[in-house]
Design a protein around this motif. Structure first.
Motif, PDB file in Angstrom:
ATOM      1  N   MET A 136      -6.949  -3.505  21.174  1.00  0.00           N
ATOM      2  CA  MET A 136      -6.610  -3.886  19.807  1.00  0.00           C
ATOM      3  C   MET A 136      -5.320  -4.699  19.782  1.00  0.00           C
ATOM      4  N   ASP A 137      -5.305  -5.748  18.975  1.00  0.00           N
ATOM      5  CA  ASP A 137      -4.113  -6.572  18.816  1.00  0.00           C
ATOM      6  C   ASP A 137      -3.041  -5.766  18.086  1.00  0.00           C
ATOM      7  N   MET A 138      -1.876  -5.593  18.730  1.00  0.00           N
ATOM      8  CA  MET A 138      -0.812  -4.771  18.152  1.00  0.00           C
ATOM      9  C   MET A 138      -0.219  -5.373  16.878  1.00  0.00           C
ATOM     10  N   THR A 139      -0.466  -6.648  16.659  1.00  0.00           N
ATOM     11  CA  THR A 139       0.054  -7.280  15.435  1.00  0.00           C
ATOM     12  C   THR A 139      -0.625  -6.739  14.181  1.00  0.00           C
ATOM     13  N   ILE A 140      -1.730  -6.018  14.363  1.00  0.00           N
ATOM     14  CA  ILE A 140      -2.439  -5.448  13.225  1.00  0.00           C
ATOM     15  C   ILE A 140      -1.756  -4.185  12.709  1.00  0.00           C
ATOM     16  N   LEU A 141      -0.874  -3.585  13.518  1.00  0.00           N
ATOM     17  CA  LEU A 141      -0.271  -2.298  13.150  1.00  0.00           C
ATOM     18  C   LEU A 141       0.477  -2.330  11.812  1.00  0.00           C
ATOM     19  N   PRO A 142       1.298  -3.350  11.529  1.00  0.00           N
ATOM     20  CA  PRO A 142       1.954  -3.382  10.203  1.00  0.00           C
ATOM     21  C   PRO A 142       0.943  -3.417   9.056  1.00  0.00           C
ATOM     22  N   ASP A 143      -0.136  -4.193   9.234  1.00  0.00           N
ATOM     23  CA  ASP A 143      -1.175  -4.239   8.202  1.00  0.00           C
ATOM     24  C   ASP A 143      -1.863  -2.899   8.057  1.00  0.00           C
ATOM     25  N   LEU A 144      -2.067  -2.218   9.185  1.00  0.00           N
ATOM     26  CA  LEU A 144      -2.716  -0.909   9.161  1.00  0.00           C
ATOM     27  C   LEU A 144      -1.844   0.116   8.438  1.00  0.00           C
ATOM     28  N   TRP A 145      -0.552   0.072   8.704  1.00  0.00           N
ATOM     29  CA  TRP A 145       0.393   0.984   8.049  1.00  0.00           C
ATOM     30  C   TRP A 145       0.440   0.716   6.549  1.00  0.00           C
ATOM     31  N   GLN A 146       0.506  -0.574   6.165  1.00  0.00           N
ATOM     32  CA  GLN A 146       0.565  -0.929   4.745  1.00  0.00           C
ATOM     33  C   GLN A 146      -0.730  -0.553   4.039  1.00  0.00           C
ATOM     34  N   ALA A 147      -1.857  -0.742   4.719  1.00  0.00           N
ATOM     35  CA  ALA A 147      -3.145  -0.391   4.127  1.00  0.00           C
ATOM     36  C   ALA A 147      -3.243   1.114   3.877  1.00  0.00           C
ATOM     37  N   THR A 148      -2.710   1.900   4.815  1.00  0.00           N
ATOM     38  CA  THR A 148      -2.716   3.360   4.645  1.00  0.00           C
ATOM     39  C   THR A 148      -1.856   3.762   3.457  1.00  0.00           C
ATOM     40  N   LEU A 149      -0.680   3.156   3.327  1.00  0.00           N
ATOM     41  CA  LEU A 149       0.204   3.441   2.190  1.00  0.00           C
ATOM     42  C   LEU A 149      -0.450   3.037   0.871  1.00  0.00           C
ATOM     43  N   ASP A 150      -1.124   1.878   0.872  1.00  0.00           N
ATOM     44  CA  ASP A 150      -1.799   1.418  -0.345  1.00  0.00           C
ATOM     45  C   ASP A 150      -2.912   2.383  -0.754  1.00  0.00           C
ATOM     46  N   THR A 151      -3.652   2.867   0.236  1.00  0.00           N
ATOM     47  CA  THR A 151      -4.720   3.822  -0.056  1.00  0.00           C
ATOM     48  C   THR A 151      -4.160   5.108  -0.643  1.00  0.00           C
ATOM     49  N   LEU A 152      -3.102   5.630  -0.024  1.00  0.00           N
ATOM     50  CA  LEU A 152      -2.478   6.863  -0.524  1.00  0.00           C
ATOM     51  C   LEU A 152      -1.938   6.669  -1.930  1.00  0.00           C
ATOM     52  N   ARG A 153      -1.353   5.512  -2.191  1.00  0.00           N
ATOM     53  CA  ARG A 153      -0.805   5.237  -3.526  1.00  0.00           C
ATOM     54  C   ARG A 153      -1.910   5.175  -4.563  1.00  0.00           C
ATOM     55  N   MET A 154      -2.976   4.460  -4.256  1.00  0.00           N
ATOM     56  CA  MET A 154      -4.112   4.379  -5.178  1.00  0.00           C
ATOM     57  C   MET A 154      -4.662   5.758  -5.498  1.00  0.00           C
ATOM     58  N   VAL A 155      -4.858   6.539  -4.456  1.00  0.00           N
ATOM     59  CA  VAL A 155      -5.495   7.842  -4.612  1.00  0.00           C
ATOM     60  C   VAL A 155      -4.585   8.819  -5.351  1.00  0.00           C
ATOM     61  N   LEU A 156      -3.305   8.871  -4.974  1.00  0.00           N
ATOM     62  CA  LEU A 156      -2.399   9.842  -5.587  1.00  0.00           C
ATOM     63  C   LEU A 156      -2.122   9.525  -7.049  1.00  0.00           C
ATOM     64  N   VAL A 157      -1.902   8.258  -7.370  1.00  0.00           N
ATOM     65  CA  VAL A 157      -1.629   7.889  -8.771  1.00  0.00           C
ATOM     66  C   VAL A 157      -2.860   8.114  -9.635  1.00  0.00           C
ATOM     67  N   SER A 158      -4.021   7.718  -9.146  1.00  0.00           N
ATOM     68  CA  SER A 158      -5.253   7.926  -9.920  1.00  0.00           C
ATOM     69  C   SER A 158      -5.571   9.416 -10.043  1.00  0.00           C
ATOM     70  N   THR A 159      -5.232  10.212  -9.032  1.00  0.00           N
ATOM     71  CA  THR A 159      -5.421  11.663  -9.125  1.00  0.00           C
ATOM     72  C   THR A 159      -4.553  12.250 -10.224  1.00  0.00           C
ATOM     73  N   LEU A 160      -3.305  11.800 -10.304  1.00  0.00           N
ATOM     74  CA  LEU A 160      -2.398  12.283 -11.353  1.00  0.00           C
ATOM     75  C   LEU A 160      -2.972  12.007 -12.734  1.00  0.00           C
ATOM     76  N   PHE A 161      -3.403  10.774 -12.970  1.00  0.00           N
ATOM     77  CA  PHE A 161      -3.979  10.419 -14.273  1.00  0.00           C
ATOM     78  C   PHE A 161      -5.277  11.182 -14.525  1.00  0.00           C
ATOM     79  N   THR A 162      -6.048  11.396 -13.459  1.00  0.00           N
ATOM     80  CA  THR A 162      -7.308  12.119 -13.594  1.00  0.00           C
ATOM     81  C   THR A 162      -7.071  13.558 -14.046  1.00  0.00           C
ATOM     82  N   ILE A 163      -6.069  14.204 -13.472  1.00  0.00           N
ATOM     83  CA  ILE A 163      -5.750  15.578 -13.863  1.00  0.00           C
ATOM     84  C   ILE A 163      -5.243  15.629 -15.300  1.00  0.00           C
ATOM     85  N   LEU A 164      -4.379  14.679 -15.656  1.00  0.00           N
ATOM     86  CA  LEU A 164      -3.801  14.656 -17.000  1.00  0.00           C
ATOM     87  C   LEU A 164      -4.859  14.480 -18.086  1.00  0.00           C
TER      88      LEU A 164
END
Length: 217
Positions: free
Chosen positions: A1-29
């Motif tokens: 695997m090209d190591m240059t993908i790692l920053p994109d992979l890290w950012q994608a993981t953070l974006d996924t967590l942000r989408m899920v956690l924020v939408s979960t908060l609104f969903t519960i409310l």
């Protein structure tokens, strides 16, 4: 695997967590009060309102019947009105929440219905108002089950967020499509799948742990 993908992979993981956690908060409310209303306005509920109960039931059933990818496209004008754009991580939070609220509303309704009716009758005999019973009896008694319901909802949102990546929402789904599918980089696809599996396992274990601790109390 090209190591240059790692920053994109890290950012994608953070974006996924942000989408899920924020939408979960609104969903519960929104979803928890919806579950309370579905139980409370029923024929044998704390504040029976037959018409409102039927209307809420129809709305929830319609929301649950729409495939997420169709819902995602259908409410793009609403998403654009609320967020200012129909693509990106922030934009994905709107359809994720809209899709999850009816689901969690039914889950919360089921959890609340499992509360022993004897406890509710005892609270009534002590002079508690309907909303006091909801806040001090129903929700606390159903909390372990509600926590498990939240866990299931978060896992479902993870799956939805991957689908949202197909229309430019960002996150791991978007990364898997751009690298794994369009560029035929199978190793990136495998890594995103592994990350999603790890997230699901971690969320499920945490949810089970919290529910068990609340049950023992």
């Amino acid at each position: 695997m090209d190591m240059t993908i790692l920053p994109d992979l890290w950012q994608a993981t953070l974006d996924t967590l942000r989408m899920v956690l924020v939408s979960t908060l609104f969903t519960i409310l929104v979803g928890l009060p919806l579950g309370v209303l579905l139980v409370g306005t029923d024929r044998d509920g704390l504040f029976p309102m037959r018409v409102l109960h039927q209307v809420l039931g129809i709305i929830v059933n319609i929301g649950r019947s729409l495939p997420f990818i169709i819902l995602l496209v259908a409410i793009m004008p609403i998403t654009r009105f609320i967020v200012g754009t129909s693509i990106g991580t922030d934009a994905a939070i709107v359809p994720l929440t809209v899709a999850a609220v009816p689901f969690f509303g039914r889950v919360a309704e089921t959890s609340l219905r499992e509360v022993d009716s004897g406890i509710i009758e005892a609270a009534k005999s002590m002079g508690c108002t309907s909303w006091q019973i909801v806040l001090k009896v129903l929700i606390p008694e159903a909390l372990p089950s509600i926590i498990l319901g939240i866990t299931i909802t978060i896992i479902s949102l993870l799956g939805y967020s991957a689908i949202a990546g197909a229309v430019g929402a960002g996150g791991l789904g978007d990364l898997a499509i751009r690298y794994g599918y369009e560029r035929f980089e199978t190793d990136v696809m495998i890594i995103t799948v592994v990350l999603l599996v790890i997230l699901v396992q971690g969320i499920q274990l945490l949810g089970n742990l919290i529910a068990r601790k609340l049950t023992r109390r």
